[in-house]
Design an enzyme around this catalytic site. Structure first.
Site, PDB file in Angstrom:
ATOM      1  N   HIS A  45      -7.774  -5.251  13.397  1.00 31.06           N
ATOM      2  CA  HIS A  45      -7.215  -4.887  12.424  1.00 31.06           C
ATOM      3  C   HIS A  45      -7.883  -3.539  11.853  1.00 31.06           C
ATOM      4  CE1 HIS A  45      -4.442  -4.883   8.788  1.00 31.06           C
ATOM      5  NE2 HIS A  45      -4.920  -3.869   8.652  1.00 31.06           N
ATOM      6  N   ASP A  99       5.764   2.944   9.589  1.00 32.35           N
ATOM      7  CA  ASP A  99       4.928   3.243   8.187  1.00 32.35           C
ATOM      8  C   ASP A  99       6.332   2.804   7.246  1.00 32.35           C
ATOM      9  OD1 ASP A  99       3.110   5.029   6.408  1.00 32.35           O
ATOM     10  OD2 ASP A  99       5.013   4.889   5.559  1.00 32.35           O
ATOM     11  N   HIS A 116       1.561  -5.959   8.121  1.00 35.76           N
ATOM     12  CA  HIS A 116       0.790  -6.043   6.866  1.00 35.76           C
ATOM     13  C   HIS A 116       1.542  -6.944   5.936  1.00 35.76           C
ATOM     14  CE1 HIS A 116      -1.456  -2.955   8.581  1.00 35.76           C
ATOM     15  NE2 HIS A 116      -2.134  -3.038   7.315  1.00 35.76           N
ATOM     16  N   ARG A 144       1.838  10.653  15.038  1.00 40.37           N
ATOM     17  CA  ARG A 144       1.895  11.886  14.209  1.00 40.37           C
ATOM     18  C   ARG A 144       2.097  13.134  15.039  1.00 40.37           C
ATOM     19  NH1 ARG A 144      -2.554  14.539  11.374  1.00 40.37           N
ATOM     20  NH2 ARG A 144      -3.938  12.866  12.068  1.00 40.37           N
ATOM     21  N   GLU A 147       0.073  -7.816   0.854  1.00 36.52           N
ATOM     22  CA  GLU A 147      -0.933  -7.104   0.896  1.00 36.52           C
ATOM     23  C   GLU A 147      -1.376  -6.714  -0.478  1.00 36.52           C
ATOM     24  OE1 GLU A 147      -0.522  -3.395   2.979  1.00 36.52           O
ATOM     25  OE2 GLU A 147      -2.562  -2.882   2.618  1.00 36.52           O
ATOM     26  N   GLY A 171       1.407   1.007   5.619  1.00 33.28           N
ATOM     27  CA  GLY A 171       1.767   1.960   4.678  1.00 33.28           C
ATOM     28  C   GLY A 171       1.873   1.628   3.304  1.00 33.28           C
TER      29      GLY A 171
HETATM   30  P1  IMP Z   1      -3.374   6.250  10.924  1.00 32.97           P
HETATM   31  O1  IMP Z   1      -2.132   5.564  10.900  1.00 32.97           O
HETATM   32  O2  IMP Z   1      -4.302   6.219  12.160  1.00 32.97           O
HETATM   33  O3  IMP Z   1      -3.023   7.715  10.828  1.00 32.97           O
HETATM   34  O4  IMP Z   1      -4.095   5.509   9.831  1.00 32.97           O
HETATM   35  C1  IMP Z   1      -3.872   5.895   8.403  1.00 32.97           C
HETATM   36  C2  IMP Z   1      -2.645   5.220   8.031  1.00 32.97           C
HETATM   37  O5  IMP Z   1      -2.780   3.705   8.018  1.00 32.97           O
HETATM   38  C3  IMP Z   1      -2.440   5.508   6.537  1.00 32.97           C
HETATM   39  O6  IMP Z   1      -1.659   6.669   6.287  1.00 32.97           O
HETATM   40  C4  IMP Z   1      -1.786   4.313   6.266  1.00 32.97           C
HETATM   41  O7  IMP Z   1      -0.301   4.310   6.206  1.00 32.97           O
HETATM   42  C5  IMP Z   1      -2.046   3.177   7.134  1.00 32.97           C
HETATM   43  N1  IMP Z   1      -3.207   2.209   6.465  1.00 32.97           N
HETATM   44  C6  IMP Z   1      -4.573   2.058   6.556  1.00 32.97           C
HETATM   45  N2  IMP Z   1      -5.008   1.143   5.928  1.00 32.97           N
HETATM   46  C7  IMP Z   1      -3.995   0.512   5.145  1.00 32.97           C
HETATM   47  C8  IMP Z   1      -3.802  -0.715   4.498  1.00 32.97           C
HETATM   48  O8  IMP Z   1      -4.877  -1.325   4.216  1.00 32.97           O
HETATM   49  N3  IMP Z   1      -2.416  -0.951   4.403  1.00 32.97           N
HETATM   50  C9  IMP Z   1      -1.471  -0.290   4.846  1.00 32.97           C
HETATM   51  N4  IMP Z   1      -1.575   0.637   5.539  1.00 32.97           N
HETATM   52  C10 IMP Z   1      -2.775   1.129   5.600  1.00 32.97           C
HETATM   53 ZN    ZN Z   2      -4.400  -2.353   7.307  1.00 37.69          ZN
END
Ligand code: IMP
Ligand code: ZN
Length: 364
Positions: free
Chosen positions: A26, A165, A224, A119, A227, A195
Site C-alpha cells: 500500500h 480516483d 480504500h 495522469r 478510511e 482518493g
Molecule cells: P498518485 O496516484 O501516484 O498520484 O498518488 C497520489 C494520489 O494517491 C492522491 O492524489 C490520492 O488520490 C491518492 N492517495 C494517496 N494517499 C491516499 C489515502 O490515504 N487515501 C486515499 N487516497 C490516497
Molecule cells: Zn492509500
C-alpha cells in the site's frame, strides 16, 4: 544519492527492522517521494527557469522535514496544488520513481506494489499510457541495475497497480480499466480505488470493477475501505464488498460490527494497515497503541500487511511500521517474522513471486 528517512525504533528483542525482508502493498507513488528528492527536482527546474516552478516554493520550505501533520483536508490538495506541478515532465517522473524505488529497497522491501493514478502531462506531450510506460521503464531500469550490483541484499521486485480516483467520471474510470488491460502482465497487476473519502458519490464506478474481474482474468482489486467516517457507512461498504469482489482492503477503520463480520466470513482478504498515516493524519482516535491493528491481528483468517501509504508525507518507512507494531503491541521476533510473511499470499504478483518470497522471507 537518496537518503531514506530513518526513524527505526529498536524493538524489544533488537530486531533489525531494516534487514527484515518486507512486503509493501500500500504505497502511492506520488505520496512516496521524499522531500529531498522533490527538492532536487525543484532545484533542477529552477536552474532551467521552468515555468511550472516560477511561483512554487522549495519543497523543503513547503513541506519542512518533520512536518507530518497533514489531515484529510490538507492532504489531498497537496498533490494537485504542489507535487503534481513539480512532477510534470518525463524526466521528473523517471527521477522521482527511481528515487522512490531506491528508498523502498534501502529499507529492506523485497516486494513492492506501487500504485498510481494515471495522469496525462499535456505540457510534456505525455498521455496517460505514456505516464504508465515511463514508470514501468523506470522500474525495469532499477531492476536491471539491481541485478548487476553485488549488493548482498535480496533484490526488490516491483509491480504496479492503477488507481481509479473517487472523483472520476465513469468514462475516466473506464479509461483506467482499459489501461489496466493494456498493461496487464507487462508490469501492471491490479486496480485500486482511492482518493478523497469526502467524495461519497461513487456508485457509478461499480461496473468498472465488475468488468475488471470479468475481462482481465487474474487482475487484483484493492479498495480504500472505511478510511473516514464519510466513507465508512454500511451502504458504501456493503456496495464495495461486491466490487470485483475485492481481494484486499485498505485501512479498514470505520467499519460497523456487521461489516467486520462480512469481511471476516469472506476469509483470506488482505488488510492493508497503515499505522503512521492513520495516527499522523488523525484518522483514528488516540495513538499507536489504540490502532485497530490489535483488533485485526487477532482475526486469524485475514492477512494483515503493514503499509506506508505515503511515506514522503507521513515520514515513516516500512521498517518503522514494524518497529511500531513490535513496540506498541509487544510482538516477539518470531511474531514479527510471521506478520511480515502474511503478505505473501495476498500479493497480486503471481505464484512464482510468492515462491521466491516464501524462500527468502525470515521464519524466525
Ligand atoms: P498518485 O496516484 O501516484 O498520484 O498518488 C497520489 C494520489 O494517491 C492522491 O492524489 C490520492 O488520490 C491518492 N492517495 C494517496 N494517499 C491516499 C489515502 O490515504 N487515501 C486515499 N487516497 C490516497
Ligand atoms: Zn492509500
Amino acid at each position: 544519492m537518496f537518503n531514506p528517512t530513518t526513524e527505526v525504533t529498536p524493538g524489544a528483542e533488537m530486531i533489525d527492522f531494516r534487514a527484515l525482508p518486507k512486503i509493501e502493498l500500500h504505497a502511492h507513488l506520488s505520496g512516496s517521494i521524499s522531500r529531498q528528492c522533490l527538492h532536487e527536482v525543484w532545484l533542477k527546474k529552477k536552474g532551467e527557469s521552468a515555468q511550472s516552478v516560477v511561483d512554487l516554493p522549495d519543497p523543503l520550505i513547503e513541506m519542512p522535514e518533520g512536518k507530518h501533520d497533514y489531515d484529510l483536508t490538507t492532504f489531498f490538495p497537496l498533490f494537485s496544488r504542489y507535487i503534481y506541478r513539480l512532477v510534470d515532465t518525463k524526466w521528473a517522473l523517471t527521477y522521482t520513481t527511481l528515487s522512490v524505488l531506491q528508498d523502498f529497497a534501502a529499507d529492506g522491501v523485497v516486494y513492492l506494489e506501487l500504485r498510481t493514478t494515471p495522469r496525462a502531462m499535456p505540457q510534456a506531450a505525455l498521455s496517460k499510457a505514456d505516464y504508465i510506460q515511463t514508470i514501468l521503464d523506470a522500474i525495469s531500469q532499477f531492476e536491471s541495475a539491481q541485478s548487476l550490483s553485488h549488493d548482498a541484499n535480496p533484490s526488490m521486485k516491483t509491480n504496479l497497480i492503477l488507481t481509479i480516483d473517487r472523483r472520476n467520471s465513469l468514462p475516466e474510470a473506464e479509461e483506467v480499466l482499459s489501461l489496466t488491460k493494456q498493461f496487464f502482465n507487462k508490469g501492471v497487476v491490479g486496480l485500486d480505488l482511492a482518493g478523497d473519502p469526502a467524495r461519497t458519490e461513487i456508485q457509478h464506478l461499480a461496473p468498472v470493477f465488475q468488468k475488471a474481474k470479468r475481462e482481465i482474468p487474474g487482475v487484483g482489486v484493492t479498495l480504500h475501505f472505511g478510511e473516514a467516517e464519510s466513507s465508512g457507512t454500511d451502504d458504501e461498504l456493503d456496495m464495495l464488498l461486491l466490487w470485483g469482489p475485492p481481494d484486499r482492503l485498505g485501512h479498514v477503520i470505520h467499519l460497523s460490527e456487521g461489516i467486520k463480520e462480512k469481511v471476516i466470513r469472506r476469509g483470506g482478504v488482505g488488510l492493508e494497515l497503515c499505522l503512521s498515516c492513520n495516527v499522523r493524519a488523525g484518522m483514528i482516535t488516540g495513538d499507536y497503541g489504540d490502532h485497530h491493528f490489535q483488533e485485526w491481528y487477532k482475526v486469524k483468517n485475514c492477512n494483515i500487511v503493514l503499509g506506508t501509504d505515503d511515506v514522503g508525507v507521513f515520514g515513516s518507512p516500512l521498517s518503522n511500521e514494524y518497529a511500531l507494531v513490535a513496540e506498541h503491541f509487544g510482538l516477539s521476533r518470531s511474531e514479527i517474522c510471521a506478520l511480515a510473511r502474511q503478505g505473501i499470499d495476498v500479493i497480486f504478483g503471481g505464484e512464482e513471486e510468492k515462491e521466491r518470497l516464501r524462500r527468502l522471507m525470515w521464519h524466525e
